[in-house]
Design an enzyme around this catalytic site. Structure first.
Site, mmCIF file in Angstrom:
data_model
loop_
_atom_site.group_PDB
_atom_site.id
_atom_site.type_symbol
_atom_site.label_atom_id
_atom_site.label_comp_id
_atom_site.label_asym_id
_atom_site.label_seq_id
_atom_site.Cartn_x
_atom_site.Cartn_y
_atom_site.Cartn_z
ATOM 1 N N SER A 1 0.815 -1.220 0.000
ATOM 2 C CA SER A 1 0.000 0.000 0.000
ATOM 3 C C SER A 1 0.854 1.276 0.000
ATOM 4 O O SER A 1 1.856 1.368 0.703
ATOM 5 C CB SER A 1 -0.897 0.005 1.237
ATOM 6 O OG SER A 1 -1.617 1.216 1.300
ATOM 7 N N GLY B 1 -3.381 4.092 0.990
ATOM 8 C CA GLY B 1 -4.207 4.266 2.179
ATOM 9 C C GLY B 1 -5.353 5.230 1.908
ATOM 10 O O GLY B 1 -5.153 6.315 1.349
ATOM 11 N N ASN C 1 -6.694 -0.448 1.135
ATOM 12 C CA ASN C 1 -6.065 -0.200 2.444
ATOM 13 C C ASN C 1 -6.761 0.994 3.091
ATOM 14 O O ASN C 1 -6.937 2.038 2.462
ATOM 15 C CB ASN C 1 -4.573 0.091 2.203
ATOM 16 C CG ASN C 1 -3.802 0.397 3.472
ATOM 17 O OD1 ASN C 1 -3.934 1.468 4.047
ATOM 18 N ND2 ASN C 1 -2.974 -0.534 3.902
ATOM 19 N N ASN D 1 -4.964 -0.603 8.032
ATOM 20 C CA ASN D 1 -3.686 -0.079 8.537
ATOM 21 C C ASN D 1 -3.891 0.354 9.986
ATOM 22 O O ASN D 1 -4.468 1.408 10.251
ATOM 23 C CB ASN D 1 -3.256 1.097 7.656
ATOM 24 C CG ASN D 1 -1.991 1.772 8.173
ATOM 25 O OD1 ASN D 1 -1.401 1.335 9.155
ATOM 26 N ND2 ASN D 1 -1.584 2.839 7.504
ATOM 27 N N CYS E 1 -1.905 3.718 12.463
ATOM 28 C CA CYS E 1 -2.294 5.137 12.492
ATOM 29 C C CYS E 1 -2.483 5.589 13.932
ATOM 30 O O CYS E 1 -2.902 4.798 14.786
ATOM 31 C CB CYS E 1 -3.614 5.340 11.764
ATOM 32 S SG CYS E 1 -3.609 4.719 10.088
ATOM 33 N N LYS F 1 -3.102 -5.023 8.891
ATOM 34 C CA LYS F 1 -1.671 -4.770 8.681
ATOM 35 C C LYS F 1 -1.030 -4.260 9.964
ATOM 36 O O LYS F 1 -1.373 -3.182 10.464
ATOM 37 C CB LYS F 1 -1.496 -3.755 7.555
ATOM 38 C CG LYS F 1 -0.030 -3.490 7.229
ATOM 39 C CD LYS F 1 0.078 -2.755 5.930
ATOM 40 C CE LYS F 1 1.507 -2.391 5.606
ATOM 41 N NZ LYS F 1 1.559 -1.607 4.368
ATOM 42 N N ILE G 1 5.235 -6.140 7.643
ATOM 43 C CA ILE G 1 4.990 -5.053 8.582
ATOM 44 C C ILE G 1 4.840 -3.726 7.844
ATOM 45 O O ILE G 1 5.192 -3.621 6.667
ATOM 46 C CB ILE G 1 6.154 -4.899 9.624
ATOM 47 C CG1 ILE G 1 7.465 -4.619 8.889
ATOM 48 C CG2 ILE G 1 6.216 -6.060 10.546
ATOM 49 C CD1 ILE G 1 8.655 -4.293 9.794
HETATM 50 C C1 LIG Z 1 5.766 6.224 0.066
HETATM 51 C C2 LIG Z 1 5.129 5.181 0.923
HETATM 52 C C3 LIG Z 1 3.784 5.283 1.236
HETATM 53 C C4 LIG Z 1 3.159 4.311 2.037
HETATM 54 N N1 LIG Z 1 1.825 4.420 2.317
HETATM 55 C C5 LIG Z 1 1.201 3.446 3.047
HETATM 56 C C6 LIG Z 1 -0.202 3.493 3.284
HETATM 57 O O1 LIG Z 1 -0.908 4.403 2.833
HETATM 58 N N2 LIG Z 1 -0.757 2.506 4.039
HETATM 59 C C7 LIG Z 1 -0.014 1.462 4.549
HETATM 60 O O2 LIG Z 1 -0.566 0.575 5.228
HETATM 61 N N3 LIG Z 1 1.328 1.383 4.308
HETATM 62 C C8 LIG Z 1 1.937 2.337 3.582
HETATM 63 N N4 LIG Z 1 3.294 2.253 3.329
HETATM 64 C C9 LIG Z 1 4.059 1.111 3.863
HETATM 65 C C10 LIG Z 1 4.267 0.021 2.807
HETATM 66 O O3 LIG Z 1 3.037 -0.499 2.357
HETATM 67 C C11 LIG Z 1 5.140 -1.123 3.382
HETATM 68 O O4 LIG Z 1 4.506 -1.666 4.514
HETATM 69 C C12 LIG Z 1 6.533 -0.643 3.765
HETATM 70 O O5 LIG Z 1 7.007 0.331 2.854
HETATM 71 C C13 LIG Z 1 7.545 -1.779 3.850
HETATM 72 O O6 LIG Z 1 7.685 -2.437 2.616
HETATM 73 P P1 LIG Z 1 8.880 -2.083 1.541
HETATM 74 O O7 LIG Z 1 10.153 -2.074 2.318
HETATM 75 O O8 LIG Z 1 8.789 -3.147 0.508
HETATM 76 O O9 LIG Z 1 8.552 -0.723 0.992
HETATM 77 C C14 LIG Z 1 3.921 3.218 2.539
HETATM 78 C C15 LIG Z 1 5.290 3.128 2.211
HETATM 79 C C16 LIG Z 1 5.900 4.090 1.414
HETATM 80 C C17 LIG Z 1 7.355 3.939 1.084
#
Ligand SMILES: Cc1cc2nc3c(=O)[nH]c(=O)nc-3n(C[C@H](O)[C@H](O)[C@H](O)COP(=O)(O)O)c2cc1C
Length: 316
Positions: free
Chosen positions: A35, A60, A113, A141, A144, A179, A205
């Site tokens: 997400s 999200g 999400n 999520n 928050c 999540k 995570i």
């Molecule tokens: C720019 C960005 C925006 C994100 N926005 C959300 C979000 O809106 N909701 C959510 O549950 N996680 C969000 N995440 C977390 C990711 O979904 C993921 O859990 C986290 O980045 C770890 O995975 P990765 O290392 O593969 O990026 C975001 C991550 C990034 C980098």
């Protein structure tokens, strides 16, 4: 007649992420988007055939549209990224009106999400998304801040995490993925609470909180001061948490955090994940998701594995 005894090995990559749910959540393969790193999917459809993915998790979504945090919102770190997007999104009503009809024509399932500031926000969101064509599941999520409890994250406290999960389950008939945030002293305990409250699956995570400082300005680099760390820097932590969670609950676990290559994904699967999400890796390699998928398939062929189920939890 000469029979060919060396027929091509058929590999089954499909995974069921909601086995206890009446309609289930069947993915053709275990590779999902994380997400917030893949927009609404529509933005990426020109880059590769996104229908080949196991599932798309959209950014999200909140009840009302949000502008997000002040700039800058992204800072590169060693082996990772700090982000403080602040939930910039179009809001639930626009998502239902403008995005879901597009998703309804896709073969790949789309998971929405959701994020809130109070338990009731999550419940209202879940009921708005219930029964909408094009939405296959909800990912909650719980990383928050709970405004009523002084900003502590819902997922930092097992009781609160369970409360949000139960409220969402009551408000929707869709499969519910919860999540987890790494900001807890007991990730397995939180997972058990969420599972007992009715979650169909757990994603783990979310990002890990951090800051970076601009030494010439003598100020924090991000407009919001703190941000969430993602990318390869967090992989060992994420992998450990997935290992803990998969050992504590019966429901499927979705691994996420620093997955760049197929070997990373296979580590998560061997730790007990039924599926995985790729996030930050897509920023530097737009083909990362497909590279991971094709790499898993090649590994299975090389090892003579016919069903991905044989790999899930294989390192336990
Ligand atoms: C720019 C960005 C925006 C994100 N926005 C959300 C979000 O809106 N909701 C959510 O549950 N996680 C969000 N995440 C977390 C990711 O979904 C993921 O859990 C986290 O980045 C770890 O995975 P990765 O290392 O593969 O990026 C975001 C991550 C990034 C980098």
């Amino acid at each position: 007649m000469h029979l060919n005894r060396h027929k091509e090995l058929a590999t089954n990559l499909s995974v069921q992420l909601a086995p206890k749910h009446k309609s289930g959540l069947l993915l053709a393969n275990p590779v999902m988007t994380a997400s917030g790193t893949f927009g609404y999917g529509t933005e990426y459809s020109h880059l590769f055939d996104i229908q080949r993915l196991g599932a798309i998790v959209c950014k999200g979504t909140t009840l009302e549209p949000r502008e997000g945090n002040p700039q800058p919102r992204l800072a590169e770190t060693a082996c990772g990224v700090l982000n403080s997007i602040g939930m910039q999104n179009i809001g639930a009503d626009a998502l239902v009106k403008e995005k879901a009809p597009i998703w309804a024509g896709w073969r790949v399932p789309v998971i929405v999400n959701i994020a809130g500031e109070a338990v009731d926000d999550y419940a209202q969101l879940a009921s708005k998304l219930d029964g909408v064509a094009g939405i296959s599941a909800i990912e909650v999520n719980i990383g928050c801040p709970n405004l009523k409890a002084g900003g502590i994250e819902f997922g930092s406290e097992p009781g609160l995490a369970a409360e949000v999960t139960a409220a969402v389950k009551r408000a929707t008939s869709l499969p519910v993925l919860v999540k987890l945030t790494p900001h807890t002293s007991d990730i397995a305990g939180t997972a058990v609470s969420v599972a007992e409250a009715g979650a169909d699956a757990i994603s783990a995570i979310n990002t890990i909180k951090g800051i970076a400082i601009d030494i010439t300005r003598r100020r924090p680099l991000l407009g919001n001061i703190t941000g969430g760390l993602s990318g390869p820097a967090i992989k060992p932590v994420a992998l450990w948490m997935v290992y803990e969670v998969a050992g504590a609950v019966e429901i499927p676990v979705i691994g996420c955090g620093g997955i760049v290559a197929a070997s990373d994904a296979i580590e998560f699967i061997m730790a007990g994940a039924s599926a995985i999400q790729v996030g930050t890796a897509g920023f530097t390699n737009p083909r990362a998701h497909l590279d991971v998928l094709e790499g898993i398939e090649q590994f299975m062929k090389k090892e003579g594995i016919e069903d991905i189920a044989e790999l899930i939890g294989a390192a336990r």
